[in-house]
Design a protein around this motif. Structure first.
Motif, PDB file in Angstrom:
ATOM      1  N   ARG A 279       0.645  -1.021  -0.058  1.00 30.57           N
ATOM      2  CA  ARG A 279       0.145  -0.058   0.040  1.00 30.57           C
ATOM      3  C   ARG A 279       0.681   1.417  -0.197  1.00 30.57           C
ATOM      4  O   ARG A 279       2.320   1.252   0.812  1.00 30.57           O
ATOM      5  N   ILE A 280       0.882   2.576  -0.567  1.00 28.40           N
ATOM      6  CA  ILE A 280       1.113   3.830  -0.580  1.00 28.40           C
ATOM      7  C   ILE A 280       0.286   4.712   0.076  1.00 28.40           C
ATOM      8  O   ILE A 280      -0.719   4.845  -0.974  1.00 28.40           O
ATOM      9  N   GLN A 281       0.997   6.164   0.879  1.00 29.27           N
ATOM     10  CA  GLN A 281      -0.235   6.602   1.208  1.00 29.27           C
ATOM     11  C   GLN A 281       0.084   8.157   0.245  1.00 29.27           C
ATOM     12  O   GLN A 281       1.211   8.490   0.353  1.00 29.27           O
ATOM     13  N   LEU A 282      -0.333   8.366  -0.128  1.00 29.41           N
ATOM     14  CA  LEU A 282      -0.541   9.160  -1.040  1.00 29.41           C
ATOM     15  C   LEU A 282      -1.290  11.177  -0.276  1.00 29.41           C
ATOM     16  O   LEU A 282      -2.104  11.347  -1.164  1.00 29.41           O
ATOM     17  N   GLY A 283      -0.631  11.490   0.656  1.00 27.79           N
ATOM     18  CA  GLY A 283      -1.599  12.835   1.283  1.00 27.79           C
ATOM     19  C   GLY A 283      -2.337  11.990   1.506  1.00 27.79           C
ATOM     20  O   GLY A 283      -2.316  11.226   3.214  1.00 27.79           O
ATOM     21  N   SER A 284      -4.148  11.996   1.818  1.00 32.01           N
ATOM     22  CA  SER A 284      -5.343  11.390   3.037  1.00 32.01           C
ATOM     23  C   SER A 284      -5.661  10.113   1.914  1.00 32.01           C
ATOM     24  O   SER A 284      -6.672   9.625   2.155  1.00 32.01           O
ATOM     25  N   VAL A 285      -5.318  10.244   0.488  1.00 35.41           N
ATOM     26  CA  VAL A 285      -5.485   8.577  -0.331  1.00 35.41           C
ATOM     27  C   VAL A 285      -4.280   7.926   0.070  1.00 35.41           C
ATOM     28  O   VAL A 285      -2.853   7.921  -0.476  1.00 35.41           O
ATOM     29  N   GLY A 286      -4.816   6.585   0.227  1.00 38.54           N
ATOM     30  CA  GLY A 286      -4.227   5.335   0.567  1.00 38.54           C
ATOM     31  C   GLY A 286      -4.641   4.214  -1.035  1.00 38.54           C
ATOM     32  O   GLY A 286      -5.602   4.167  -1.675  1.00 38.54           O
ATOM     33  N   LEU A 287      -3.981   3.935  -1.583  1.00 34.29           N
ATOM     34  CA  LEU A 287      -4.001   2.894  -3.133  1.00 34.29           C
ATOM     35  C   LEU A 287      -3.399   1.654  -2.531  1.00 34.29           C
ATOM     36  O   LEU A 287      -1.941   1.415  -1.651  1.00 34.29           O
ATOM     37  N   ASP A 288      -3.367   0.458  -2.790  1.00 31.38           N
ATOM     38  CA  ASP A 288      -3.100  -0.446  -2.881  1.00 31.38           C
ATOM     39  C   ASP A 288      -3.143  -1.006  -3.775  1.00 31.38           C
ATOM     40  O   ASP A 288      -3.828  -0.568  -5.094  1.00 31.38           O
ATOM     41  N   LEU A 289      -2.109  -1.710  -4.442  1.00 34.79           N
ATOM     42  CA  LEU A 289      -1.005  -1.888  -5.413  1.00 34.79           C
ATOM     43  C   LEU A 289      -1.041  -3.053  -5.305  1.00 34.79           C
ATOM     44  O   LEU A 289      -1.528  -3.879  -4.953  1.00 34.79           O
ATOM     45  N   PRO A 290      -0.896  -3.644  -7.244  1.00 32.43           N
ATOM     46  CA  PRO A 290      -1.096  -4.758  -7.723  1.00 32.43           C
ATOM     47  C   PRO A 290       0.466  -5.555  -6.332  1.00 32.43           C
ATOM     48  O   PRO A 290       0.915  -4.951  -6.602  1.00 32.43           O
ATOM     49  N   PRO A 291      -0.755  -7.345  -6.691  1.00 38.39           N
ATOM     50  CA  PRO A 291       0.255  -8.429  -5.901  1.00 38.39           C
ATOM     51  C   PRO A 291       2.274  -7.953  -5.823  1.00 38.39           C
ATOM     52  O   PRO A 291       2.436  -7.985  -5.988  1.00 38.39           O
ATOM     53  N   VAL A 292       2.144  -7.369  -7.173  1.00 39.74           N
ATOM     54  CA  VAL A 292       4.061  -7.293  -8.435  1.00 39.74           C
ATOM     55  C   VAL A 292       5.071  -6.487  -7.400  1.00 39.74           C
ATOM     56  O   VAL A 292       5.430  -6.791  -7.570  1.00 39.74           O
ATOM     57  N   ALA A 293       3.260  -5.247  -6.808  1.00 41.98           N
ATOM     58  CA  ALA A 293       4.237  -4.874  -6.055  1.00 41.98           C
ATOM     59  C   ALA A 293       4.933  -4.657  -5.016  1.00 41.98           C
ATOM     60  O   ALA A 293       6.280  -4.432  -4.137  1.00 41.98           O
ATOM     61  N   THR A 294       4.196  -5.930  -4.297  1.00 41.17           N
ATOM     62  CA  THR A 294       4.475  -6.108  -2.698  1.00 41.17           C
ATOM     63  C   THR A 294       5.876  -6.288  -3.297  1.00 41.17           C
ATOM     64  O   THR A 294       6.784  -5.912  -1.719  1.00 41.17           O
ATOM     65  N   SER A 295       6.434  -7.863  -3.541  1.00 42.51           N
ATOM     66  CA  SER A 295       7.698  -8.062  -3.648  1.00 42.51           C
ATOM     67  C   SER A 295       8.900  -6.529  -3.187  1.00 42.51           C
ATOM     68  O   SER A 295       9.658  -6.241  -2.692  1.00 42.51           O
ATOM     69  N   TRP A 296       8.897  -5.734  -4.684  1.00 36.56           N
ATOM     70  CA  TRP A 296       9.884  -4.168  -4.350  1.00 36.56           C
ATOM     71  C   TRP A 296       9.423  -3.411  -3.164  1.00 36.56           C
ATOM     72  O   TRP A 296      10.470  -2.575  -2.508  1.00 36.56           O
ATOM     73  N   VAL A 297       8.015  -3.199  -2.314  1.00 34.19           N
ATOM     74  CA  VAL A 297       8.138  -2.424  -1.469  1.00 34.19           C
ATOM     75  C   VAL A 297       8.684  -3.576  -0.564  1.00 34.19           C
ATOM     76  O   VAL A 297       9.306  -2.384   0.582  1.00 34.19           O
ATOM     77  N   GLU A 298       9.185  -4.401  -0.455  1.00 35.40           N
ATOM     78  CA  GLU A 298       9.307  -5.175   0.643  1.00 35.40           C
ATOM     79  C   GLU A 298      10.507  -5.171   0.496  1.00 35.40           C
ATOM     80  O   GLU A 298      11.558  -4.830   1.610  1.00 35.40           O
ATOM     81  N   ILE A 299      11.533  -4.833  -0.680  1.00 32.18           N
ATOM     82  CA  ILE A 299      12.832  -4.702  -0.129  1.00 32.18           C
ATOM     83  C   ILE A 299      13.593  -3.291   0.052  1.00 32.18           C
ATOM     84  O   ILE A 299      13.987  -2.828   0.642  1.00 32.18           O
ATOM     85  N   ILE A 300      12.352  -2.709  -0.314  1.00 30.88           N
ATOM     86  CA  ILE A 300      12.385  -0.968  -0.469  1.00 30.88           C
ATOM     87  C   ILE A 300      12.529  -0.483   1.331  1.00 30.88           C
ATOM     88  O   ILE A 300      13.461   0.032   1.823  1.00 30.88           O
ATOM     89  N   LEU A 301      12.050  -1.341   1.943  1.00 34.60           N
ATOM     90  CA  LEU A 301      11.218  -1.062   2.827  1.00 34.60           C
ATOM     91  C   LEU A 301      12.402  -1.852   4.258  1.00 34.60           C
ATOM     92  O   LEU A 301      12.835  -1.803   4.968  1.00 34.60           O
ATOM     93  N   SER A 302      13.073  -3.450   3.529  1.00 31.91           N
ATOM     94  CA  SER A 302      14.040  -3.700   3.992  1.00 31.91           C
ATOM     95  C   SER A 302      15.621  -2.780   4.465  1.00 31.91           C
ATOM     96  O   SER A 302      16.121  -3.136   5.206  1.00 31.91           O
ATOM     97  N   GLY A 303      15.283  -1.823   3.405  1.00 28.16           N
ATOM     98  CA  GLY A 303      17.213  -1.329   3.143  1.00 28.16           C
ATOM     99  C   GLY A 303      18.196  -1.264   2.965  1.00 28.16           C
ATOM    100  O   GLY A 303      18.763  -1.345   3.136  1.00 28.16           O
ATOM    101  N   LYS A 304      18.069  -2.896   2.019  1.00 21.94           N
ATOM    102  CA  LYS A 304      18.924  -3.260   1.245  1.00 21.94           C
ATOM    103  C   LYS A 304      18.974  -2.955   0.064  1.00 21.94           C
ATOM    104  O   LYS A 304      20.638  -2.385  -1.274  1.00 21.94           O
ATOM    105  N   ILE A 305      18.070  -1.093  -0.407  1.00 22.35           N
ATOM    106  CA  ILE A 305      18.751  -0.264  -1.350  1.00 22.35           C
ATOM    107  C   ILE A 305      19.258   0.720  -0.663  1.00 22.35           C
ATOM    108  O   ILE A 305      19.637   1.643   0.191  1.00 22.35           O
TER     109      ILE A 305
END
Length: 182
Positions: free
Chosen positions: A70-96
């Motif tokens: 999920r991504i929060q854009l101001g007051s709107v939250g968007l559910d991202l497609p399943p393919v984006a879940t692994s991207w978000v997990e990598i981004i949040l893990s701090g590997k980049i």
């Protein structure tokens, strides 16, 4: 008096373009793709979010809950497609990490950290990176925005695209939709 300059008008409809489709398709299937750039392509091409808003996204705007990103854009939250879940997990893990001169490599604030500590990447730099992948961010934004305008009410359109409600209502009117009926 300064000369008048031609302004680009907003066109309703149109295609996101084969370049944007191909760039997004490559991001979806290539596991070696930078997950941040894949997310930026998704947000720009599918959701019509402008590059300057994408560049200013913070890590706290992303979340994964119950296996869904999920991504929060101001007051709107968007559910991202399943393919984006692994991207978000990598981004949040701090590997980049971002290599910077004379400082820490990891940034705990920005999805797209800038070269200066405490700042995000410039929108023009992110747009150039997306163009290097074969995308055309302005074309993608315009075509995706047109699709969003016809599918959601003006107030939500305004929040997602970062435009005024008056502008969103005007665009809805141009499409022939009656936003008051939604």
């Amino acid at each position: 008096m300064p000369p008048d300059y031609p302004r680009l008008s907003f066109r309703i409809g149109g295609s996101i373009g084969s370049e944007n489709e191909n760039a997004l398709r490559r991001a979806l299937v290539d596991e070696n793709h930078d997950p941040r750039l894949a997310l930026a392509l998704l947000l720009n091409v599918v959701y019509g979010i402008r590059v300057h808003r994408i560049a200013a996204l913070k890590l706290t705007d992303l979340s994964v809950s119950g296996g869904a990103a999920r991504i929060q854009l101001g007051s709107v939250g968007l559910d991202l497609p399943p393919v984006a879940t692994s991207w978000v997990e990598i981004i949040l893990s701090g590997k980049i990490d971002k290599r910077r001169f004379g400082g820490a490599a990891h940034d705990n604030t920005w999805i797209f950290p800038g070269y200066q500590h405490g700042s995000h990447q410039l929108a023009s730099s992110l747009a150039a990176r997306l163009k290097n992948l074969g995308a055309k961010p302005a074309v993608a934004h315009q075509a995706s925005s047109a699709a969003i305008i016809t599918q959601v009410p003006p107030a939500v359109t305004a929040r997602i695209l970062g435009i005024s409600i008056t502008t969103a209502a005007h665009w809805h009117k141009l499409t022939g939709d009656a936003p008051a009926m939604r």
